[in-house]
Enzyme design. Structure first.
Site, PDB file in Angstrom:
ATOM      1  N   LYS A 142       0.862  -1.196   0.000  1.00 17.17           N
ATOM      2  CA  LYS A 142       0.000   0.000   0.000  1.00 17.17           C
ATOM      3  C   LYS A 142       0.886   1.229   0.000  1.00 17.17           C
ATOM      4  O   LYS A 142       1.634   1.472   0.948  1.00 17.17           O
ATOM      5  CB  LYS A 142      -0.863   0.023   1.254  1.00 17.17           C
ATOM      6  CG  LYS A 142      -2.112  -0.796   1.165  1.00 17.17           C
ATOM      7  CD  LYS A 142      -2.977  -0.406   2.354  1.00 17.17           C
ATOM      8  CE  LYS A 142      -4.269  -1.143   2.397  1.00 17.17           C
ATOM      9  NZ  LYS A 142      -5.079  -0.673   3.542  1.00 17.17           N
ATOM     10  N   GLU A 184       1.807  -0.397  16.880  1.00 13.45           N
ATOM     11  CA  GLU A 184       1.376  -1.281  15.789  1.00 13.45           C
ATOM     12  C   GLU A 184       1.615  -2.744  16.166  1.00 13.45           C
ATOM     13  O   GLU A 184       0.902  -3.625  15.706  1.00 13.45           O
ATOM     14  CB  GLU A 184       2.079  -0.927  14.472  1.00 13.45           C
ATOM     15  CG  GLU A 184       1.661   0.409  13.863  1.00 13.45           C
ATOM     16  CD  GLU A 184       0.264   0.397  13.199  1.00 13.45           C
ATOM     17  OE1 GLU A 184      -0.310  -0.680  12.956  1.00 13.45           O
ATOM     18  OE2 GLU A 184      -0.245   1.513  12.938  1.00 13.45           O
ATOM     19  N   LYS A 226       1.573  -9.293   9.714  1.00 19.47           N
ATOM     20  CA  LYS A 226       1.185  -8.469   8.571  1.00 19.47           C
ATOM     21  C   LYS A 226       1.339  -9.249   7.263  1.00 19.47           C
ATOM     22  O   LYS A 226       0.437  -9.244   6.410  1.00 19.47           O
ATOM     23  CB  LYS A 226       2.054  -7.207   8.536  1.00 19.47           C
ATOM     24  CG  LYS A 226       1.839  -6.321   7.315  1.00 19.47           C
ATOM     25  CD  LYS A 226       0.896  -5.175   7.575  1.00 19.47           C
ATOM     26  CE  LYS A 226       0.564  -4.392   6.330  1.00 19.47           C
ATOM     27  NZ  LYS A 226       1.109  -3.041   6.325  1.00 19.47           N
ATOM     28  N   ARG A 240      -7.911  -8.353   5.357  1.00 21.33           N
ATOM     29  CA  ARG A 240      -6.903  -7.302   5.542  1.00 21.33           C
ATOM     30  C   ARG A 240      -7.453  -6.091   6.265  1.00 21.33           C
ATOM     31  O   ARG A 240      -6.709  -5.321   6.875  1.00 21.33           O
ATOM     32  CB  ARG A 240      -6.315  -6.899   4.172  1.00 21.33           C
ATOM     33  CG  ARG A 240      -5.160  -5.914   4.289  1.00 21.33           C
ATOM     34  CD  ARG A 240      -4.369  -5.775   3.000  1.00 21.33           C
ATOM     35  NE  ARG A 240      -3.316  -4.776   3.149  1.00 21.33           N
ATOM     36  CZ  ARG A 240      -2.339  -4.559   2.280  1.00 21.33           C
ATOM     37  NH1 ARG A 240      -2.288  -5.269   1.174  1.00 21.33           N
ATOM     38  NH2 ARG A 240      -1.421  -3.630   2.497  1.00 21.33           N
ATOM     39  N   ASN A 244      -6.800  -2.390  10.090  1.00 24.57           N
ATOM     40  CA  ASN A 244      -7.206  -1.021  10.369  1.00 24.57           C
ATOM     41  C   ASN A 244      -7.756  -0.850  11.788  1.00 24.57           C
ATOM     42  O   ASN A 244      -8.310   0.196  12.117  1.00 24.57           O
ATOM     43  CB  ASN A 244      -8.262  -0.580   9.353  1.00 24.57           C
ATOM     44  CG  ASN A 244      -7.653  -0.364   7.980  1.00 24.57           C
ATOM     45  OD1 ASN A 244      -6.738   0.419   7.815  1.00 24.57           O
ATOM     46  ND2 ASN A 244      -8.152  -1.100   7.006  1.00 24.57           N
ATOM     47  N   HIS A 251      -7.124   7.813  12.446  1.00 25.29           N
ATOM     48  CA  HIS A 251      -7.003   8.726  11.304  1.00 25.29           C
ATOM     49  C   HIS A 251      -7.780  10.012  11.532  1.00 25.29           C
ATOM     50  O   HIS A 251      -7.324  11.092  11.160  1.00 25.29           O
ATOM     51  CB  HIS A 251      -7.521   8.054  10.027  1.00 25.29           C
ATOM     52  CG  HIS A 251      -6.524   7.136   9.395  1.00 25.29           C
ATOM     53  ND1 HIS A 251      -6.879   6.178   8.478  1.00 25.29           N
ATOM     54  CD2 HIS A 251      -5.175   7.033   9.543  1.00 25.29           C
ATOM     55  CE1 HIS A 251      -5.789   5.517   8.093  1.00 25.29           C
ATOM     56  NE2 HIS A 251      -4.752   6.014   8.726  1.00 25.29           N
ATOM     57  N   HIS A 264       1.666   8.979  14.322  1.00 29.97           N
ATOM     58  CA  HIS A 264       0.644   8.051  13.852  1.00 29.97           C
ATOM     59  C   HIS A 264       0.324   6.983  14.905  1.00 29.97           C
ATOM     60  O   HIS A 264      -0.841   6.721  15.211  1.00 29.97           O
ATOM     61  CB  HIS A 264       1.115   7.396  12.546  1.00 29.97           C
ATOM     62  CG  HIS A 264       0.183   6.363  12.010  1.00 29.97           C
ATOM     63  ND1 HIS A 264      -1.081   6.677  11.537  1.00 29.97           N
ATOM     64  CD2 HIS A 264       0.305   5.009  11.889  1.00 29.97           C
ATOM     65  CE1 HIS A 264      -1.683   5.556  11.135  1.00 29.97           C
ATOM     66  NE2 HIS A 264      -0.868   4.541  11.341  1.00 29.97           N
TER      67      HIS A 264
END
Lengths: 365, 365
Positions: A142, A184, A226, A240, A244, A251, A264
């Site tokens: 991505k 993450e 991942k 997938r 998110n 976001h 982030h």
């Protein structure tokens, strides 16, 4: 060194992680792409380059052409992409050229995007230098840039030919960057890897003290999670989407603070708190599980204060890319180590979740 | 109506050509993509829209959101792409949206590019309105924009879900536009279709008088040639390069005249003259074949005057996208109805070919 395979319908490549990769990059890249082309470009940030250029260059017989992107989301734009494309043309780039994205997540996203549209696509390699980029954004293809209307709204799916995640470069990260990046990995544990979750609970001190073995284990497990998800669902048509988790509200937080107030990973951390509370209200996790997962998030804090209105945050979730045909998609925790996507989250539920998050933020500050 | 299938490793779709397609677009698109999504966009030019909006819209129960691109290569830019992406976001576009590119080649190229990067890619449909777009640019998935350094330097491979080439809309083309468009059909004949070549020699009057049957035959044959080549070599790794016959010098002509002095087909026509003369010097065509093929090109003229220096044109061929690793790729005619790619064309040969072309242009004006 560990090697993790990504295998999707459109691409197969390896992610290498370990210490010392940077000093032996050229032969490793040659192994992945075949002979190095006449023009190799390296996109990086001035900071990264001043720290690591010597190590980076030592394995190349001919130096790649260096291109620079100043740090910050405000430079992750179509205008930056166009400037880089033009510089590549003027430096003699052609369809056979190779680009190496050497930096954090923004360098990787912009570099991959530029590679995807330069003369309709050239190969590229990811050499992520931040924890976040190593465990998340460098894997999966991505790539893209922001529009003023929201994050990553212009982009492509364009897989790297290889990813080299050298844990040795993480030493220069600030504590804040490391903590944000680790969010993450916390996410990876919550949505799909109970063993990683437990390891991060039990070894938080060693991890935060940058014990090399502990860090490498977390990084490799996060990449493996991942890579596995991306291999099963390349184009985010199903599974997938669970990646998110925490990102809908995360976001939105970044958007209303114009990508300036927090990293982030910090925004995602607060987004995960909101998503956990929504899960609790729906009964997809128990009160005990909420406590346990929330505590883990705070263990890798501190998180930034949030002086924001709930309504503004909820409104900003409206432009989320996961929403299709007016349906609001949301990732919920399912117990420990699992997650799922729902499409029926109401504005009221979202407001309550954001309210919970803001209350927690108030208590913390 | 004729249906021509494109089948590449990454996409399968149909190109429909015939008269009257425009008035029945909505059900035809639904057949190709499934149910129409909540947001359908149509990218078009103000001129096309003022002529054809009523016909276009009559089959839709809900009108698509119209987006506009002013005519001219100078609007085929990254800036235009970004503006369109932003308008789509603000109009409620999402990952499930569909874009219809309704116009000439520039609208198709920009529309396809925007579709390829909007939220990392949405489906699109081509409804080409010029001869050139119908026979060439709408088929094959090459989309993109120009950079100041050259044409189509930023872009993607993104196939449409369907192409609807309504020959009924060609009535509003000027004679000059029609003649320029027909040059791509002349090219199709020269590089791969002797029957088309002969038909265009023997029926030039009917074709230029816009006899519907003659035009449809030329269009369908041209699309069939393109579809066949694209199906065999999607990514231009070999065979597809022959489609660039006349384009090395053609693009250079457009570049040095800043895309203002001549139409694309006119530049390609002169480029074909240069390529034919290079072929003659190398002996890949006979003097008789050169005469015959050159005459055919002029039959579909007149071609514009060229008040340019040979050296400037040759220099501009240096940034051709077909050149990889410093190797200059060039498409040569091989007798009648065949062509091949060579990599050893010298600057001297190119200068001679451009000189031949300039001499012919001088004689013609």
């Amino acid at each position: 060194m560990q090697t993790i395979r990504v295998a999707t319908p459109s691409a197969r490549y390896d992610v290498f992680t370990g210490s010392g990769l940077l000093a032996s990059l050229a032969p490793r890249i040659e192994k992945a792409v075949g002979r190095l082309p006449r023009r190799v470009f390296v996109l990086t940030s001035p900071e990264i380059w001043s720290l690591w250029a010597d190590t980076f260059l030592c394995s190349f017989s001919e130096s790649p052409v260096a291109l620079f992107l100043a740090p910050g989301e405000q430079h992750k734009t179509m205008a930056s992409a166009e400037r880089l494309l033009r510089e590549m043309i003027r430096a003699g780039g052609d369809r056979g050229s190779l680009l190496i994205a050497f930096g954090g997540g923004i360098v990787g996203d912009v570099g991959g995007f530029v590679a995807s549209i330069f003369m309709r696509g050239i190969p590229y390699v990811q050499v992520p230098t931040t924890f976040l980029a190593q465990v998340d954004s460098s894997v999966g293809g991505k790539v893209g840039v922001n529009l003023p209307e929201g994050k990553n709204l212009a982009g492509s799916f364009h897989h790297p030919r290889s990813v080299f995640a050298d844990t040795g470069v993480l030493g220069t990260l600030t504590d804040r960057e490391l903590r944000a990046g680790l969010m993450e990995s916390v996410k990876a544990g919550i949505i799909r890897d109970r063993a990683l979750l437990r390891f991060m609970e039990e070894n938080a001190e060693a991890i935060l003290d940058r014990d090399p073995k502990a860090l490498e284990r977390v990084i490799a497990a996060s990449i493996r999670m991942k890579a596995d998800v991306v291999s099963r669902d390349e184009r985010e048509s199903g599974l997938r989407m669970i990646l998110n988790f925490g990102h809908t509200v995360g976001h939105a937080l970044e958007q209303v603070t114009r990508y300036k107030a927090m990293l982030h990973g910090e925004a995602v951390a607060w987004g995960m708190v909101a998503a956990l509370s929504l899960g609790r209200r729906r009964g997809t996790i128990t009160a005990g599980q909420l406590d346990r997962l929330e505590s883990l998030i705070y263990r890798y804090g501190p998180l930034p204060a949030l002086k924001l209105r709930a309504r503004k945050i909820v409104a900003a979730t409206g432009s989320d890319k996961k929403n299709v045909g007016g349906v609001r998609r949301f990732v919920l925790p399912l117990g420990i180590g699992d997650a799922g996507v729902v499409e029926d989250v109401t504005a009221g539920e979202l407001e309550a979740a954001v309210g919970y998050m803001l209350a927690k933020a108030k208590m913390a500050s």
